[in-house]
Design a protein around this motif. Structure first.
Motif, PDB file in Angstrom:
ATOM      1  N   LEU A   1       1.048  -1.284   0.084  1.00 48.50           N
ATOM      2  CA  LEU A   1      -0.266  -0.445   0.157  1.00 48.50           C
ATOM      3  C   LEU A   1       0.843   1.046   0.134  1.00 48.50           C
ATOM      4  CD1 LEU A   1      -3.020   0.986   0.007  1.00 48.50           C
ATOM      5  CD2 LEU A   1      -2.897   0.868   2.403  1.00 48.50           C
ATOM      6  N   LYS A   2       1.465   1.287   1.226  1.00 46.25           N
ATOM      7  CA  LYS A   2       2.702   2.730   0.921  1.00 46.25           C
ATOM      8  C   LYS A   2       3.362   2.835  -0.372  1.00 46.25           C
ATOM      9  CE  LYS A   2       3.790   2.743   5.632  1.00 46.25           C
ATOM     10  NZ  LYS A   2       4.948   2.828   7.311  1.00 46.25           N
ATOM     11  N   LYS A   3       3.981   1.715  -1.230  1.00 44.35           N
ATOM     12  CA  LYS A   3       4.377   1.633  -2.324  1.00 44.35           C
ATOM     13  C   LYS A   3       3.062   2.103  -3.505  1.00 44.35           C
ATOM     14  CE  LYS A   3       7.745  -1.753  -3.531  1.00 44.35           C
ATOM     15  NZ  LYS A   3       7.956  -2.460  -3.462  1.00 44.35           N
TER      16      LYS A   3
ATOM     17  N   ILE B   1       1.100   3.921  -2.586  1.00 48.89           N
ATOM     18  CA  ILE B   1       1.264   5.583  -2.639  1.00 48.89           C
ATOM     19  C   ILE B   1       1.615   7.141  -2.911  1.00 48.89           C
ATOM     20  CG2 ILE B   1       1.023   7.547  -1.053  1.00 48.89           C
ATOM     21  CD1 ILE B   1      -0.677   5.526   0.940  1.00 48.89           C
TER      22      ILE B   1
ATOM     23  N   LEU C   1      -5.062   3.688  -6.762  1.00 49.42           N
ATOM     24  CA  LEU C   1      -4.833   3.569  -5.516  1.00 49.42           C
ATOM     25  C   LEU C   1      -5.652   1.788  -6.281  1.00 49.42           C
ATOM     26  CD1 LEU C   1      -4.644   5.091  -2.103  1.00 49.42           C
ATOM     27  CD2 LEU C   1      -2.593   3.847  -3.811  1.00 49.42           C
TER      28      LEU C   1
END
Lengths: 251, 181
Positions: free
Chosen positions: B121-123, B125, B171
């Motif tokens: 998820l962070k990647k 974003i 996303l």
């Protein structure tokens, strides 16, 4: 093909925001009762929303005020010139400045050493015959592997518990370079494409791979966990054929 | 709080420069965290947070006392992060791994899986365009309302909502390809 309408998107977004009106909820319920795809869309969006809200947030509280005030003070000194400072403050600024200059000097020396090594053919360790097995990579000593259509050079710099690898690749045809490592021993700190033609790259836990056609230079920084020692693995492939596989022990 | 901060700013502008320390102290964590969420690099976030406060001090005379100090400083932080990333774009061709991810963390399988999902998820974003990322960061990580985000980004609330909706959609599309759902 997706048939998610903009109306459904809007209704789902409003539902996630908690701003959906009763009338809009009715419309949404009707759409959901008629379409499996709409149900899936809502479920995925709800999952995404909950993941976003639940993602681990790192709260760090750095103490910046002293540093900021010092920077402002220094700037003001440049602007206004003759501002008087106490000896203690002056000494602190001098000391901090000294640390900064020392850090810049060390970084400069590291970059300079790397550049010098890249330009010193006499120190190159060539390995073209043996296409597999284990080899040692000493800090500051260039490794070069080549074949008719490709050439790979690795400049390792090992400082404390950090390994900086500058990987230069030249290939007439698309070549995939894969570097893998044990995540118990290393943590990937940085991977940068410095120059040339990058035709696709990917990072996963424990490996980094990139495709090259022409020339490209990469910088990979690995942090070594204290007390852990493990080789890294280099693999070169072309059209799914493994050309080269080597276990490299960083020293 | 608002009036108290306005009073501090007036005192700073009146020559009591040491008062600025109070504002830095109040907002250093928030500014640092916004920068960190935008860039996912600890060192860069800390260096840029200092730049943000120095820049804000230098521009303090232009503060109009209409908006709150937090929205003004957040705006400078977001713009600084975007400018920084554009400058560094040449070095960002390779996907960057968020720094706070420790692949060894987690004692059981579930924790490992949660961690992996966080990473994915962070990647995702990080791969969003800055305009969408800024809204996502302010909404989910700083928990600002649409009105507050609008104030920070100087955008109509409607535009903030549409950017958030589009950001979520982007996303979702990125994560679908990675079997996230």
């Amino acid at each position: 093909m997706s048939t998610i309408s903009s109306e459904l998107e809007l209704l789902v977004n409003r539902k996630l925001d908690g701003t959906i009106s009763p009338k809009e909820q009715e419309v949404l319920d009707r759409i959901l009762s008629e379409s499996e795809e709409a149900v899936r869309f809502l479920r995925d969006m709800e999952k995404l929303e909950s993941s976003l809200r639940g993602v681990a947030r790192e709260e760090i509280k750095p103490e910046l005020s002293q540093e900021v005030m010092e920077q402002i003070h220094i700037k003001q000194k440049h602007v206004f010139g003759a501002e008087k400072k106490s000896f203690k403050m002056h000494f602190r600024f001098q000391r901090r400045q000294l640390f900064r200059y020392a850090a810049i000097l060390i970084i400069g020396l590291l970059i300079g050493s790397a550049a010098t090594l890249m330009l010193q053919p006499g120190r190159i360790f060539h390995n073209t015959g043996d296409m597999s097995g284990t080899m040692a990579a000493r800090s500051g000593e260039k490794l070069a592997f080549s074949h008719d259509s490709w050439q790979v050079e690795i400049n390792p710099m090992v400082v404390d518990q950090m390994a900086i690898l500058i990987i230069s690749v030249a290939s007439d045809r698309p070549l995939d370079v894969n570097l893998s490592f044990d995540t118990q021993a290393y943590r990937l700190s940085r991977a940068r494409y410095l120059s040339g033609t990058d035709i696709g790259s990917a990072i996963q836990a424990g490996s980094i791979s990139f495709g090259v056609s022409g020339k490209a230079v990469y910088q990979i920084v690995l942090n070594q966990y204290s007390g852990m020692s493990s080789p890294v693995f280099l693999e070169l492939t072309q059209e799914d054929q493994v050309l080269y596989r080597k276990e490299i022990v960083l020293q | 709080m608002k009036n108290e901060e306005f009073e501090i700013i007036r005192r700073i502008l009146g020559g009591e420069t040491q008062e600025y320390k109070k504002l830095v102290h109040n907002y250093q964590a928030a500014v640092y965290n916004v920068l960190y969420q935008m860039l996912h690099q600890h060192t860069e976030a800390e260096e840029l947070a200092q730049d943000v406060f120095v820049k804000a001090y230098e521009k303090l005379a232009t503060f109009n006392f209409q908006s709150r100090f937090f929205s003004w400083i957040f705006r400078i932080a977001i713009n600084t992060a975007i400018t920084h990333q554009k400058k560094a774009q040449r070095f960002l061709q390779l996907e960057r791994l968020p720094e706070d991810i420790d692949h060894n963390a987690g004692n059981n399988e579930q924790q490992m899986m949660d961690k992996e999902r966080d990473v994915i998820l962070k990647k995702a974003i990080l791969r969003l365009k800055e305009t969408y990322r800024a809204v996502i960061v302010l909404h989910y990580f700083e928990q600002l309302s649409y009105a507050e985000i609008a104030e920070v980004l100087e955008l109509p609330e409607k535009k903030v909502k549409s950017r958030l909706y589009d950001g979520r959609k982007l996303l979702k599309s990125m994560l679908e390809k990675q079997d996230f759902f």
